[in-house]
Motif scaffolding. Structure first.
Motif, PDB file in Angstrom:
ATOM      1  N   ASP A  85       0.800  -1.222   0.000  1.00 50.58           N
ATOM      2  CA  ASP A  85       0.000   0.000   0.000  1.00 50.58           C
ATOM      3  C   ASP A  85       0.827   1.264   0.000  1.00 50.58           C
ATOM      4  OD1 ASP A  85      -2.344  -1.246  -0.176  1.00 50.58           O
ATOM      5  OD2 ASP A  85      -2.790  -1.251   1.982  1.00 50.58           O
ATOM      6  N   CYS A  86       2.048   1.186   0.532  1.00 48.00           N
ATOM      7  CA  CYS A  86       2.841   2.398   0.687  1.00 48.00           C
ATOM      8  C   CYS A  86       4.195   2.199   0.013  1.00 48.00           C
ATOM      9  CB  CYS A  86       2.997   2.683   2.175  1.00 48.00           C
ATOM     10  SG  CYS A  86       4.128   4.005   2.534  1.00 48.00           S
ATOM     11  N   GLN A  87       4.408   2.897  -1.079  1.00 45.03           N
ATOM     12  CA  GLN A  87       5.652   2.744  -1.834  1.00 45.03           C
ATOM     13  C   GLN A  87       6.475   4.028  -1.746  1.00 45.03           C
ATOM     14  OE1 GLN A  87       6.682  -0.098  -3.893  1.00 45.03           O
ATOM     15  NE2 GLN A  87       5.260  -0.989  -2.435  1.00 45.03           N
ATOM     16  N   ILE A  88       7.780   3.882  -1.950  1.00 45.03           N
ATOM     17  CA  ILE A  88       8.652   5.049  -1.826  1.00 45.03           C
ATOM     18  C   ILE A  88       9.428   5.254  -3.128  1.00 45.03           C
ATOM     19  CG2 ILE A  88      10.452   3.656  -0.726  1.00 45.03           C
ATOM     20  CD1 ILE A  88      11.130   6.173   0.970  1.00 45.03           C
ATOM     21  N   VAL A  89       9.605   6.506  -3.510  1.00 50.78           N
ATOM     22  CA  VAL A  89      10.413   6.853  -4.677  1.00 50.78           C
ATOM     23  C   VAL A  89      11.524   7.782  -4.205  1.00 50.78           C
ATOM     24  CG1 VAL A  89      10.445   7.956  -6.939  1.00 50.78           C
ATOM     25  CG2 VAL A  89       8.452   6.660  -6.213  1.00 50.78           C
ATOM     26  N   PHE A  90      12.761   7.454  -4.603  1.00 51.41           N
ATOM     27  CA  PHE A  90      13.902   8.188  -4.059  1.00 51.41           C
ATOM     28  C   PHE A  90      14.302   9.385  -4.914  1.00 51.41           C
ATOM     29  CE2 PHE A  90      14.316   3.944  -2.307  1.00 51.41           C
ATOM     30  CZ  PHE A  90      14.532   4.226  -0.975  1.00 51.41           C
ATOM     31  N   GLN A  91      15.103  10.240  -4.273  1.00 48.89           N
ATOM     32  CA  GLN A  91      15.545  11.481  -4.919  1.00 48.89           C
ATOM     33  C   GLN A  91      16.429  11.254  -6.133  1.00 48.89           C
ATOM     34  OE1 GLN A  91      17.510  14.110  -2.217  1.00 48.89           O
ATOM     35  NE2 GLN A  91      18.124  15.532  -3.806  1.00 48.89           N
ATOM     36  N   MET A  92      17.482  10.440  -5.942  1.00 55.97           N
ATOM     37  CA  MET A  92      18.445  10.281  -7.013  1.00 55.97           C
ATOM     38  C   MET A  92      18.004   9.151  -7.934  1.00 55.97           C
ATOM     39  SD  MET A  92      20.419  12.643  -6.257  1.00 55.97           S
ATOM     40  CE  MET A  92      21.907  12.473  -7.216  1.00 55.97           C
ATOM     41  N   ALA A  93      17.476   9.520  -9.064  1.00 61.69           N
ATOM     42  CA  ALA A  93      16.996   8.515 -10.004  1.00 61.69           C
ATOM     43  C   ALA A  93      18.127   7.575 -10.392  1.00 61.69           C
ATOM     44  CB  ALA A  93      16.440   9.202 -11.243  1.00 61.69           C
ATOM     45  N   ASP A  94      19.324   8.127 -10.463  1.00 65.62           N
ATOM     46  CA  ASP A  94      20.486   7.341 -10.895  1.00 65.62           C
ATOM     47  C   ASP A  94      20.758   6.158  -9.991  1.00 65.62           C
ATOM     48  OD1 ASP A  94      21.145   8.827 -13.036  1.00 65.62           O
ATOM     49  OD2 ASP A  94      22.383  10.230 -11.895  1.00 65.62           O
ATOM     50  N   THR A  95      20.751   6.411  -8.678  1.00 70.77           N
ATOM     51  CA  THR A  95      21.193   5.378  -7.758  1.00 70.77           C
ATOM     52  C   THR A  95      20.045   4.497  -7.296  1.00 70.77           C
ATOM     53  OG1 THR A  95      20.927   6.905  -5.929  1.00 70.77           O
ATOM     54  CG2 THR A  95      23.114   6.736  -6.903  1.00 70.77           C
ATOM     55  N   ALA A  96      18.827   4.864  -7.654  1.00 67.94           N
ATOM     56  CA  ALA A  96      17.692   4.087  -7.170  1.00 67.94           C
ATOM     57  C   ALA A  96      17.397   2.876  -8.045  1.00 67.94           C
ATOM     58  CB  ALA A  96      16.453   4.966  -7.064  1.00 67.94           C
ATOM     59  N   LEU A  97      18.069   2.784  -9.176  1.00 66.99           N
ATOM     60  CA  LEU A  97      17.855   1.632 -10.051  1.00 66.99           C
ATOM     61  C   LEU A  97      19.122   0.787 -10.083  1.00 66.99           C
ATOM     62  CD1 LEU A  97      16.131   3.507 -13.016  1.00 66.99           C
ATOM     63  CD2 LEU A  97      15.035   2.210 -11.196  1.00 66.99           C
ATOM     64  N   ASN A  98      18.963  -0.499  -9.896  1.00 68.05           N
ATOM     65  CA  ASN A  98      20.109  -1.396  -9.933  1.00 68.05           C
ATOM     66  C   ASN A  98      20.700  -1.409 -11.340  1.00 68.05           C
ATOM     67  OD1 ASN A  98      21.885  -3.548  -9.958  1.00 68.05           O
ATOM     68  ND2 ASN A  98      20.612  -4.814  -8.627  1.00 68.05           N
ATOM     69  N   PRO A  99      21.958  -0.952 -11.478  1.00 70.33           N
ATOM     70  CA  PRO A  99      22.531  -0.812 -12.815  1.00 70.33           C
ATOM     71  C   PRO A  99      22.687  -2.126 -13.558  1.00 70.33           C
ATOM     72  CG  PRO A  99      24.189  -0.420 -11.118  1.00 70.33           C
ATOM     73  CD  PRO A  99      22.874  -0.531 -10.416  1.00 70.33           C
ATOM     74  N   ARG A 100      22.575  -3.234 -12.870  1.00 70.52           N
ATOM     75  CA  ARG A 100      22.775  -4.526 -13.526  1.00 70.52           C
ATOM     76  C   ARG A 100      21.483  -5.296 -13.765  1.00 70.52           C
ATOM     77  NH1 ARG A 100      27.798  -5.466 -14.451  1.00 70.52           N
ATOM     78  NH2 ARG A 100      29.328  -4.301 -13.240  1.00 70.52           N
ATOM     79  N   GLN A 101      20.352  -4.627 -13.591  1.00 74.41           N
ATOM     80  CA  GLN A 101      19.093  -5.275 -13.936  1.00 74.41           C
ATOM     81  C   GLN A 101      18.453  -4.524 -15.100  1.00 74.41           C
ATOM     82  OE1 GLN A 101      16.712  -5.336 -10.394  1.00 74.41           O
ATOM     83  NE2 GLN A 101      17.918  -6.966  -9.452  1.00 74.41           N
ATOM     84  N   ARG A 102      17.782  -5.278 -15.968  1.00 69.28           N
ATOM     85  CA  ARG A 102      17.063  -4.627 -17.060  1.00 69.28           C
ATOM     86  C   ARG A 102      15.793  -3.999 -16.524  1.00 69.28           C
ATOM     87  NH1 ARG A 102      19.269  -6.132 -21.933  1.00 69.28           N
ATOM     88  NH2 ARG A 102      20.626  -7.947 -21.767  1.00 69.28           N
TER      89      ARG A 102
END
Ligand SMILES: Nc1ncnc2c1ncn2[C@@H]1O[C@H](COP(=O)(O)OP(=O)(O)OP(=O)(O)O)[C@@H](O)[C@H]1O
Ligand code: SF4
Ligand SMILES: [Mg+2]
Lengths: 315, 291, 597
Positions: free
Chosen positions: C356-373
């Motif tokens: 029900d409660c999701q979070i979105v972080f400030q730095m778009a760059d670091t919030a995504l695992n660079p090794r996952q599609r």
């Protein structure tokens, strides 16, 4: 700041205690006991029991540990199983040889590695830097005994300039001493020089990625000033740590060097002790080297704490 | 801050973006050479590792065997070929052991944090309070020397460093936002470790493996050189140096050759690791001043 | 010709690690006359910093100046030897960097660094130079001008450090001053004084200056002429008034349109109080280690509404989001998600609570695992929360991508192949994949360029209308929050100082801090700066810095209305005024500040 330093000192003592537990544990509790070691294969159960009684081995390990530790603190290092002489005496007569080697090597390698490291950093990307990087990379990977043997082959066996044996005699004059010590000291210095130099360089280069270094460069200052005045003070802490690490790492180097050049030093004593499984001797030597290591690291930490303006001048 | 797509190429593989250099080919070639010798040694070697082929001891190069004979009149060339097996195999086994322990404990400490981290870190720190050679000597002094003791001891000694590296990696990557996002989703420790942290630590771990491998070779050969490692009649390079040091004064190279072989192995490995890490290094401000 | 600097057809190339050189600046020409301030504006990556550095003949590591002429004081400095060129830096040209905190050497005393350049270039001896520097400190309104030089950088506040950096740049009496986003790292309330100080000192010394910024409102205050850049090329150039009021080029117009509307222009429908809150945080106290950041914070987020949380850096906004998400455990208080009490730690929360409660972080760059599609990044929550697999999962990923206005084909890409704005959309899509009731948006637009950020905000609005999701929208940027939130919470030093429906919060009466915040947001109007900077509020605000964990009112060291004896000892409780507005201040309602400067 004093609080931090005191905490750090307390930590050092704690680590030393832990180290003593490890040494004692590894040598006493795990495999058989000293009595078995003394009597070797030809033991009878009876003889074992008597000897154990004699040596107080029937007491609980904890009691024996504190006994041993208490002895250590008071300078009583026990009696050697192999020679039946007090360990303290054996060590005393050997200590100076090892210390002299280490001190000479430190006196040469520390300033030299700092200077070369800074020089290399100043010429980052240039030919000097690349050559030094290649050379030291190779030097780090070469076993100490290889360096020692090559030096020996060239300078002692072929050219006969220097002595292959580091045994000095009390009646030696300065040049004779120098001839005897040159090769072991050089070998030992090579072993740590490369590593310290590389770390000095990379610590300084690392600082150069900070915005304040760009700022300083844009003031039109010359490289020398940038490296020595701006980068070095900030790289001091990692450099000190590396120096401490390498000086204590010299122990491993010293073991090899003493073997190659036949120096009657402390580490030879240790290696002989290991071969003969002379437990009290091993324990004492290990504690001494461990203490030196911890002390050096402590010193490096305290120095870097004192050199840090954030800690020296709190808000 | 950036829309600079062209500067952040995807890193699907840890080897992406690596270009072969002459040094890398050279070092890789040497390693490959030794590897082949290790695999096919017994079929290549002209004599057995313990066969005495000549009554002349310390025969110079070209006499007796290709590379002369050793202190007992055995063929140096054959022992060298057998030796590379021992040396590489022991180094591999110890490095694998150290990684099994070091990586597991290191990542566990970084993820679980709390008392587990404190206890394990303290113990490792105490172990690190000894120069590694000393630690090995104490253990060998207590247990006597045998291959098992040797391998376990060196594995243990190496694992302290692996532990430190993995723990630091775990901590660094563990606080990145994408790991936080996984945590916020409710993912378990196992997922976070294997899917989020591990794939992003591959490059440094590979480099660490290379370094530990080198160190293991140096370490083991050092112990053998002291007479505390591999025991005769097995052939091991460090041991061969120890056996034949005396020949140095008789003009024999039987000690220098295996020493040089060890150096060729470790130097190549180091060069390769250095090449692997090279792409992380860039220019510095210092170089820009001169342009 | 009275031009200090003339750049002709400048070209700079950059090389990513291990790659080949690609052009960054593609043939830019400009000139700056004596006493003139030229502003370079453009989005991040447009080459502003690169050009400004090139005017001292310098290229950042990894870059190189590959062509063009740079005439400084009548000579082409690219024709000089590297040594002679280096001698100009810190002598004829000097540089002010974005973050003073990072640009002062932490190991050296401030005074030493300030006079270092002129001392080295032989402009005088240490004593005279120090005396000149102290004069500068005084002109820059620095507290304790006589002793501040003896301090180390960490002993001085961020705003003061930035002014000291100006002193450092001016100490050599440069002909050309380069300022690269000198106030971007500062909070709005500290920015004003610094901006004013820069402006005065430039005017005072008659220096030519290049002012790099992405903030049009700031440009309006300081620049004489503006040069608009895009992708390393010049888009438009002209006097400030013309660019601001009569932009010729299409791109400049887009830039102007993306400038956030001034806060008080926005009028919101009141959030329906009848709605049950999806997040209800009561009396939260939380922190890290021995540090307490949040004390006694209560926030409600009604279903399908937007609650904005404003505050300056370090006031505990992100901590609040992390506490609600269960990432940082709370010490005291209680959190209810969708009416049910939620465990303090994320580990103890059941999946449907988490969903029900999701979070979105400030730095778009670091919030995504660079090794996952992207497909896996979005697919995982679908699988995790809804058990979707295979084909169904794939289809849903495609739908999510379309929902955030991205093509389905992005599923096979890695995060490194996306731009900043696109990454932030993926972040949003990942949150949406859980089909949540509320999303915690932690500074989701702060790291984006204005134009891109405006797009993301629009997307957030559309999604809210389409899916009925609620947001807790955290930001330091007042205008964004004001244009978008139904309710607003103002945080200061870890405490709520004001909250209520956004209309009530953004109209009088104000909490003194809210008032300061509102009046500090730069306006496009030329001359705004002078009006604001001389008010007592701005002066008082720049005198102190944020203190976390103060005994009384946390704002008391920067407040003009401070009641001594009361404010600094007793923490004011939140008091309900009219229409749901709550304010924590000791001032009686009638004396709370209202509109007007
Ligand atoms: N060291 C480098 N090597 C290669 N390319 C670089 C390097 N530094 C910056 N770039 C690229 O050069 C372009 C311009 O960079 P620059 O820093 O001048 O932009 P900017 O307008 O100042 O951006 P910001 O607003 O983010 O500060 C960008 O595409 C950036 O990614
Ligand atoms: S309580 Fe006092 S110090 Fe705090 S805002 Fe109100 S008047 Fe200012
Ligand atoms: Mg920039």
């Amino acid at each position: 700041m004093h609080r931090i330093i005191l905490t750090r000192l307390a930590q050092g003592v704690l680590t030393l205690l832990l180290a003593s537990i490890i040494i004692f544990g590894a040598t006493e509790i795990l495999p058989g006991d000293v009595a078995e070691a003394i009597l070797g294969q030809s033991r009878t159960e009876e003889a074992l029991a008597t000897l154990r009684e004699e040596m107080g081995l029937n007491r609980p390990a904890i009691v024996r540990y504190f006994d041993w530790l208490g002895g250590m603190v008071q300078g009583d290092l026990g009696t050697s199983l192999a020679t039946k002489r007090p360990v303290a005496d054996m060590i005393e007569s050997r200590m100076w040889n090892t210390l002299r080697l280490a001190l000479l090597a430190a006196a040469i390698s520390v300033p030299l590695s700092l200077a070369l490291g800074l020089w290399s950093a100043m010429r980052a990307g240039g030919r000097v830097d690349k050559t030094l990087a290649m050379t030291t990379l190779a030097l780090i990977a070469v076993p100490e005994f290889f360096i020692g043997l090559i030096l020996m082959k060239v300078f002692a066996v072929e050219l006969k300039w220097l002595s292959a044996s580091a045994n000095t005699r009390p009646y030696f004059d300065f040049w004779q001493n120098a001839r005897a010590l040159a090769l072991p000291v050089a070998t030992l210095s090579f072993a740590v020089l490369a590593h310290m130099m590389r770390m000095t360089r990379s610590s300084v280069i690392n600082i150069f990625t900070s915005p304040y270094m760009e700022m300083a460069a844009l003031k039109g200052l010359p490289k020398r000033r940038l490296v020595v005045l701006h980068a070095l003070p900030n790289a001091l802490s990692p450099i000190l740590t590396v120096i401490a690490l390498n000086l204590s790492y010299m122990v491993s180097g010293v073991i090899i060097v003493e073997t190659v050049f036949g120096v009657p030093g402390l580490t030879r004593l240790l290696v002989d002790g290991v071969t003969l499984r002379d437990i009290p001797l091993i324990q004492a030597c290990a504690m001494i080297f461990g203490a030196v290591y911890i002390l050096l690291n402590l010193l490096a930490d305290v120095l870097s704490i004192m050199a840090n303006p954030r800690l020296r001048y709190p808000k | 801050m950036s829309d600079a797509t062209e500067f952040a190429k995807p890193r699907a593989s840890v080897f992406a973006g690596l270009r072969l250099t002459r040094t890398a080919i050279f070092a890789g070639g040497i390693l490959l050479f030794w590897l082949v010798l290790a695999l096919f040694g017994p079929w290549i070697a002209p004599h057995g590792e313990a066969d005495i082929i000549s009554t002349k001891t310390f025969a110079p190069i070209g006499e007796g065997g290709w590379l002369g004979t050793d202190k007992l009149g055995r063929d140096v060339f054959s022992r060298l070929i057998y030796g590379v097996r021992t040396t590489l195999l022991l180094a591999l086994v110890t490095t694998v052991i150290s990684f099994t322990f070091g990586v597991t404990l290191g990542f566990a400490a970084a993820i679980l944090k709390g008392w587990f981290d404190i206890v394990v870190s303290r113990i490792v720190e105490a172990f690190m309070a000894f120069p590694s050679t000393l630690l090995a000597l104490v253990v060998i002094g207590a247990f006597g020397t045998s291959i098992t003791v040797l391998v376990l001891t060196v594995g243990l000694v190496l694992s302290t460093s692996v532990f430190r590296v993995s723990r630091a990696l775990g901590y660094d990557i563990g606080v990145m936002d994408f790991v936080e996002a996984a945590r916020a989703r409710g993912e378990g420790t196992w997922w976070i470790l294997t899917r989020e942290i591990l794939p992003n630590s591959m490059a440094p771990l590979i480099a660490e493996f290379g370094l530990r491998f080198t160190f293991s070779i140096l370490f083991l050969s050092g112990l053998s050189f002291l007479g505390l490692g591999v025991q005769e009649p097995a052939a091991d390079w460090g041991l061969m140096v120890q056996e034949n040091v005396g020949g140095l004064f008789l003009g024999s190279s039987a000690a220098l050759i295996p020493a040089a072989c060890i150096a060729s192995l470790t130097v190549s490995m180091n060069l390769l690791v250095d090449w692997f890490q090279q792409r992380q290094q860039g220019e510095t401000v210092l170089e820009k001043i001169d342009q | 010709m009275s031009d200090i600097l003339t750049i002709k057809n400048l070209r700079v190339e950059g090389r990513p690690p291990g790659g080949t050189y690609v052009p960054i600046v593609k043939g830019v020409s400009l000139n700056v006359a004596k006493g003139e301030v030229l502003a370079l504006i453009g989005e991040s990556g447009s080459g502003k910093s690169t050009i400004s550095l090139a005017s001292m003949g310098f290229a950042r590591p990894g870059c190189r100046i590959s062509g063009g002429e740079i005439w400084l004081n009548g000579r082409d400095i690219m024709k000089l030897s590297p040594h002679d060129r280096h001698a100009l830096r810190g002598n004829e040209v000097s540089y002010v960097a974005q973050s003073a905190a990072a640009s002062f050497n932490p190991a050296l005393r401030i005074g030493k660094q300030v006079i270092e350049a002129p001392l080295w270039h032989g402009a005088g001896d240490a004593a005279t130079l120090t005396a000149t520097a102290v004069d500068l400190y005084r002109k820059l309104d620095l507290p304790n001008p006589d002793t501040v030089g003896n301090k180390f950088p960490h002993q001085v506040s961020g705003g003061q450090l930035q002014r000291l950096m100006a002193a450092m740049a001016m100490s050599c009496g440069p002909d050309l001053l380069i300022l690269d986003e000198p106030t971007t790292a500062l909070d709005v309330t500290t920015q004003i004084e610094v901006l004013k100080a820069f402006k005065d000192i430039i005017r005072d010394q008659g220096t030519a200056a290049i002012y790099v910024t992405h903030d049009l409102a700031v440009v309006a205050q300081v620049a004489d002429r503006i040069l608009v850049l895009k992708n390393g090329e010049m888009v438009e150039e002209g006097p400030t008034a013309q660019i601001l009021h009569d932009p010729q080029h299409e791109y400049t117009r887009t830039l102007m349109a993306a400038v956030r509307p001034a806060p008080h222009l926005v009028d919101h429908v009141d959030a329906s109080a009848a709605q049950a809150p999806v997040i209800s945080a009561r009396n939260i106290t939380a922190g890290y280690g021995a540090l307490t950041i949040l004390s006694d914070v209560s926030v409600d987020v009604p279903a399908a509404s937007v609650v904005g949380v404003i505050g300056e850096s370090g006031c505990g906004k992100s901590t609040l989001a992390r506490v609600v998400a269960g990432l940082t455990p709370l010490r005291e208080g209680e959190i209810k998600l969708d009416g049910k009490v939620a465990a303090p730690s994320v580990k103890d929360r059941p999946r449907d609570t988490l969903k029900d409660c999701q979070i979105v972080f400030q730095m778009a760059d670091t919030a995504l695992n660079p090794r996952q599609r992207i497909g896996d990044i979005l697919g995982r929550p679908l699988e995790f929360y809804q058990g979707l697999k295979g084909r169904a999962r794939l289809d849903k990923v495609g739908e999510l991508l379309e929902l955030v206005d991205l093509p389905r084909s992005f599923a096979s890409r890695f995060p490194g192949e996306l731009s900043g704005g696109q990454k932030q959309r993926i972040n949003l899509a990942r949150a949406l994949a859980a089909d949540p009731k509320v999303i915690l948006c932690d500074e989701v637009t702060s790291a984006l360029d204005t134009v891109v950020a405006a797009g993301v905000i629009d997307l957030l609005k559309t999604l809210k209308d389409k899916l009925g999701v609620a947001y807790m929208f955290i930001s330091h940027d007042l205008s964004t929050v004001a244009s978008f939130a139904d309710e607003v919470v103002v945080l200061y030093a870890g405490r709520v100082v004001e909250k209520g429906p956004s209309k009530a919060v953004f109209s009088p009466p104000f909490h003194p801090y809210t008032k300061l915040l509102l009046s500090s947001v730069p306006e496009m109007r030329q001359g705004w700066l002078e009006g604001v900077a001389d008010t007592g509020e701005a002066k008082a605000a720049s005198a102190g810095s944020v203190v976390i964990g103060a005994k009384g009112c946390p704002f008391s060291n920067r407040c003009t209305h401070v009641i001594s004896g009361t404010c600094d000892t007793v923490a004011p409780p939140l008091r309900v005024l009219s229409d749901g507005l709550e304010i924590a201040c000791h001032l009686p309602t009638g004396e709370l500040p209202d509109r007007g400067l």
